[in-house]
Write a protein that holds these residues in place. Structure first.
Motif, PDB file in Angstrom:
ATOM      1  N   THR A 201      57.442  10.680  29.854  1.00 20.01           N
ATOM      2  CA  THR A 201      58.773  10.695  30.454  1.00 20.01           C
ATOM      3  C   THR A 201      59.640   9.546  29.956  1.00 20.01           C
ATOM      4  N   ARG A 202      59.046   8.390  29.778  1.00 19.57           N
ATOM      5  CA  ARG A 202      59.854   7.230  29.428  1.00 19.57           C
ATOM      6  C   ARG A 202      60.349   7.261  27.987  1.00 19.57           C
ATOM      7  N   LEU A 203      59.892   8.211  27.220  1.00 19.20           N
ATOM      8  CA  LEU A 203      60.431   8.387  25.878  1.00 19.20           C
ATOM      9  C   LEU A 203      61.725   9.191  25.900  1.00 19.20           C
ATOM     10  N   LYS A 204      61.988   9.853  27.018  1.00 17.04           N
ATOM     11  CA  LYS A 204      63.178  10.696  27.121  1.00 17.04           C
ATOM     12  C   LYS A 204      64.401   9.887  27.531  1.00 17.04           C
ATOM     13  N   ARG A 205      65.577  10.451  27.250  1.00 12.49           N
ATOM     14  CA  ARG A 205      66.810   9.872  27.754  1.00 12.49           C
ATOM     15  C   ARG A 205      67.193  10.563  29.063  1.00 12.49           C
ATOM     16  N   CYS A 206      67.805   9.826  29.943  1.00 14.08           N
ATOM     17  CA  CYS A 206      68.298  10.405  31.194  1.00 14.08           C
ATOM     18  C   CYS A 206      69.340  11.472  30.866  1.00 14.08           C
ATOM     19  N   PRO A 207      69.234  12.667  31.454  1.00 13.25           N
ATOM     20  CA  PRO A 207      70.215  13.719  31.158  1.00 13.25           C
ATOM     21  C   PRO A 207      71.604  13.409  31.684  1.00 13.25           C
ATOM     22  N   ASN A 208      71.707  12.390  32.553  1.00  8.24           N
ATOM     23  CA  ASN A 208      73.001  12.047  33.126  1.00  8.24           C
ATOM     24  C   ASN A 208      73.688  10.908  32.354  1.00  8.24           C
ATOM     25  N   ARG A 212      67.431   5.350  28.154  1.00 13.66           N
ATOM     26  CA  ARG A 212      65.973   5.480  28.273  1.00 13.66           C
ATOM     27  C   ARG A 212      65.516   4.681  29.496  1.00 13.66           C
ATOM     28  N   SER A 213      65.805   5.208  30.646  1.00 13.03           N
ATOM     29  CA  SER A 213      65.527   4.476  31.883  1.00 13.03           C
ATOM     30  C   SER A 213      64.900   5.365  32.947  1.00 13.03           C
ATOM     31  N   LEU A 214      64.204   6.408  32.510  1.00 14.69           N
ATOM     32  CA  LEU A 214      63.547   7.303  33.455  1.00 14.69           C
ATOM     33  C   LEU A 214      62.191   6.755  33.864  1.00 14.69           C
ATOM     34  N   SER A 215      61.805   7.030  35.071  1.00 17.44           N
ATOM     35  CA  SER A 215      60.455   6.742  35.551  1.00 17.44           C
ATOM     36  C   SER A 215      59.988   7.922  36.387  1.00 17.44           C
ATOM     37  N   ARG A 216      58.702   8.118  36.435  1.00 17.90           N
ATOM     38  CA  ARG A 216      58.188   9.275  37.157  1.00 17.90           C
ATOM     39  C   ARG A 216      57.056   8.866  38.083  1.00 17.90           C
ATOM     40  N   ALA A 217      57.128   9.322  39.296  1.00 21.00           N
ATOM     41  CA  ALA A 217      56.061   9.118  40.277  1.00 21.00           C
ATOM     42  C   ALA A 217      55.347  10.448  40.479  1.00 21.00           C
ATOM     43  N   ARG A 218      54.028  10.404  40.409  1.00 20.34           N
ATOM     44  CA  ARG A 218      53.236  11.622  40.550  1.00 20.34           C
ATOM     45  C   ARG A 218      52.378  11.537  41.804  1.00 20.34           C
ATOM     46  N   ARG A 237      63.206   9.686  38.427  1.00 21.12           N
ATOM     47  CA  ARG A 237      64.422   8.957  38.771  1.00 21.12           C
ATOM     48  C   ARG A 237      64.896   8.148  37.581  1.00 21.12           C
ATOM     49  N   CYS A 238      66.188   7.870  37.566  1.00 26.82           N
ATOM     50  CA  CYS A 238      66.781   6.986  36.564  1.00 26.82           C
ATOM     51  C   CYS A 238      67.167   5.673  37.237  1.00 26.82           C
ATOM     52  N   SER A 239      66.778   4.553  36.632  1.00 34.00           N
ATOM     53  CA  SER A 239      67.079   3.248  37.210  1.00 34.00           C
ATOM     54  C   SER A 239      68.496   2.789  36.917  1.00 34.00           C
ATOM     55  N   ARG A 240      69.216   3.543  36.064  1.00 30.34           N
ATOM     56  CA  ARG A 240      70.567   3.132  35.666  1.00 30.34           C
ATOM     57  C   ARG A 240      71.664   3.968  36.315  1.00 30.34           C
ATOM     58  N   SER A 242      72.357   7.683  39.235  1.00 29.83           N
ATOM     59  CA  SER A 242      71.900   8.364  40.450  1.00 29.83           C
ATOM     60  C   SER A 242      71.023   9.589  40.168  1.00 29.83           C
ATOM     61  N   PHE A 243      70.650   9.800  38.923  1.00 31.13           N
ATOM     62  CA  PHE A 243      69.876  10.994  38.599  1.00 31.13           C
ATOM     63  C   PHE A 243      68.518  10.980  39.304  1.00 31.13           C
ATOM     64  N   GLN A 244      68.164  12.145  39.867  1.00 30.24           N
ATOM     65  CA  GLN A 244      66.863  12.313  40.520  1.00 30.24           C
ATOM     66  C   GLN A 244      66.454  13.776  40.438  1.00 30.24           C
ATOM     67  N   SER A 245      65.184  14.005  40.215  1.00 31.55           N
ATOM     68  CA  SER A 245      64.685  15.373  40.095  1.00 31.55           C
ATOM     69  C   SER A 245      63.349  15.494  40.806  1.00 31.55           C
ATOM     70  N   ASP A 246      63.217  16.504  41.673  1.00 36.31           N
ATOM     71  CA  ASP A 246      61.970  16.800  42.368  1.00 36.31           C
ATOM     72  C   ASP A 246      61.385  18.081  41.796  1.00 36.31           C
ATOM     73  N   GLU A 247      60.076  18.090  41.630  1.00 37.47           N
ATOM     74  CA  GLU A 247      59.442  19.260  41.023  1.00 37.47           C
ATOM     75  C   GLU A 247      57.982  19.343  41.462  1.00 37.47           C
ATOM     76  N   ARG A 248      57.532  20.560  41.657  1.00 39.36           N
ATOM     77  CA  ARG A 248      56.113  20.808  41.883  1.00 39.36           C
ATOM     78  C   ARG A 248      55.553  21.493  40.651  1.00 39.36           C
ATOM     79  N   ARG A 249      54.372  21.077  40.232  1.00 33.25           N
ATOM     80  CA  ARG A 249      53.836  21.602  38.988  1.00 33.25           C
ATOM     81  C   ARG A 249      52.351  21.903  39.141  1.00 33.25           C
ATOM     82  N   VAL A 250      51.921  22.918  38.443  1.00 32.07           N
ATOM     83  CA  VAL A 250      50.506  23.284  38.428  1.00 32.07           C
ATOM     84  C   VAL A 250      49.751  22.335  37.497  1.00 32.07           C
ATOM     85  N   ILE A 251      48.599  21.866  37.944  1.00 34.64           N
ATOM     86  CA  ILE A 251      47.713  21.070  37.104  1.00 34.64           C
ATOM     87  C   ILE A 251      46.686  22.022  36.488  1.00 34.64           C
TER      88      ILE A 251
END
Length: 281
Positions: A201-208, A212-218, A237-240, A242-251
């Motif tokens: 995730t941290r290699l990606k850019r924030c879509p907003n 490169r300030s994304l972090s992900r909590a699992r 979430r983006c630390s820079r 207000s971007f935030q995204s919630d998602e449920r994913r299959v493992i």
């Protein structure tokens, strides 16, 4: 009679000396033989590494053991890690981009061993991860926390454009522009085939805000097994901004345990020439 016993003992000594063997792997992602990770952490780290491998082709594996002496008489953790890396064949055979995170609990040593395809600049990045993330956590006895955060930090630093915010690093730190440019082209080629996934995730850019300030909590809701899929909650979430995204994913279901290379689910026969970094706590 006593003389015969001595002779037999001397003849058998070389056999015992050669009885040690490097550990086999049961999983290509996490092998916690030292039992220092809880089930939830192991499931999260496994999920991250599965996705990293699926989306980028980079094979990273975590191994924890009690002591090197159990498996080998090699003189250092560096020699042990290189021998183990090449015995398992971690990483793609052409790119040699595998990564081994080795923790020897009783020896109080750890090693991040890199495949032969990485530029020497990555040795310094891995040393920084060890000194600032792994070692402080291990000194507190927080092995699971250190491994999980350390794996995330390693993935973040695989981005060729990554800059250390504490040092103000920039492009001028790279002296060998030819090698660095070649690595950038390799990375772009990998990314063009498959998007960097949630495992990186941290290699990606924030879509907003495009930083490169994304972090992900699992949060693992139901861990996966070899018989059934699991489920996890992802909060990005983006630390820079207000971007935030919630998602449920299959493992995905976990692969059946294996004790040798070969067949599906093994490594890609990559090699290491001894690059990486080591640390103690």
């Amino acid at each position: 009679m006593r003389g015969l016993v001595v002779i037999l003992t001397l003849l058998a000594a070389p056999l015992f000396a050669q009885s040690k063997a490097l550990p086999n792997y049961e999983s290509t992602f996490v092998n916690d033989y030292a039992d220092i990770m809880d089930q939830g952490t192991e499931a999260r780290v496994t999920s991250v590494l599965e996705q990293l491998r699926t989306e980028t082709g980079v094979e990273m594996t975590v191994l924890t053991i009690g002591s090197r002496d159990t498996y080998s008489d090699l003189p250092s953790i560096e020699a042990f890690a290189t021998a183990l890396f090449n015995d398992w064949g971690i990483g793609d055979a052409t790119r040699n981009d595998g990564i081994l995170v080795l923790v020897a609990r009783d020896d109080r040593e750890l090693r991040i061993e890199l495949g032969a395809g990485y530029d020497p600049v990555y040795d310094g990045r891995m040393l920084r991860v060890i000194d600032t993330i792994f070692v402080p956590a291990f000194e507190r006895g927080a092995f699971a926390e250190g491994i999980e955060n350390g794996v995330d930090a390693i993935i973040e630093r695989l981005d060729p454009a990554w800059e250390d915010p504490s040092s103000g690093a920039n492009w001028d730190q790279y002296k060998d522009y030819g090698v660095f440019a070649a690595f950038i082209l390799l990375f772009i080629g990998m990314a063009s085939r498959k998007k960097i996934s949630d495992g990186a995730t941290r290699l990606k850019r924030c879509p907003n805000c495009r930083r490169r300030s994304l972090s992900r909590a699992r949060t693992v809701i139901n861990p996966s097994t070899v018989h059934a899929q699991g489920e996890e909650h992802l909060l990005t979430r983006c630390s820079r901004c207000s971007f935030q995204s919630d998602e449920r994913r299959v493992i995905p279901r976990r692969k059946s345990k294996r004790n040798s290379r070969g067949g599906g689910g093994g490594f890609g026969d990559g090699r290491s020439s001894g690059g990486g970094a080591s640390g103690r706590w």
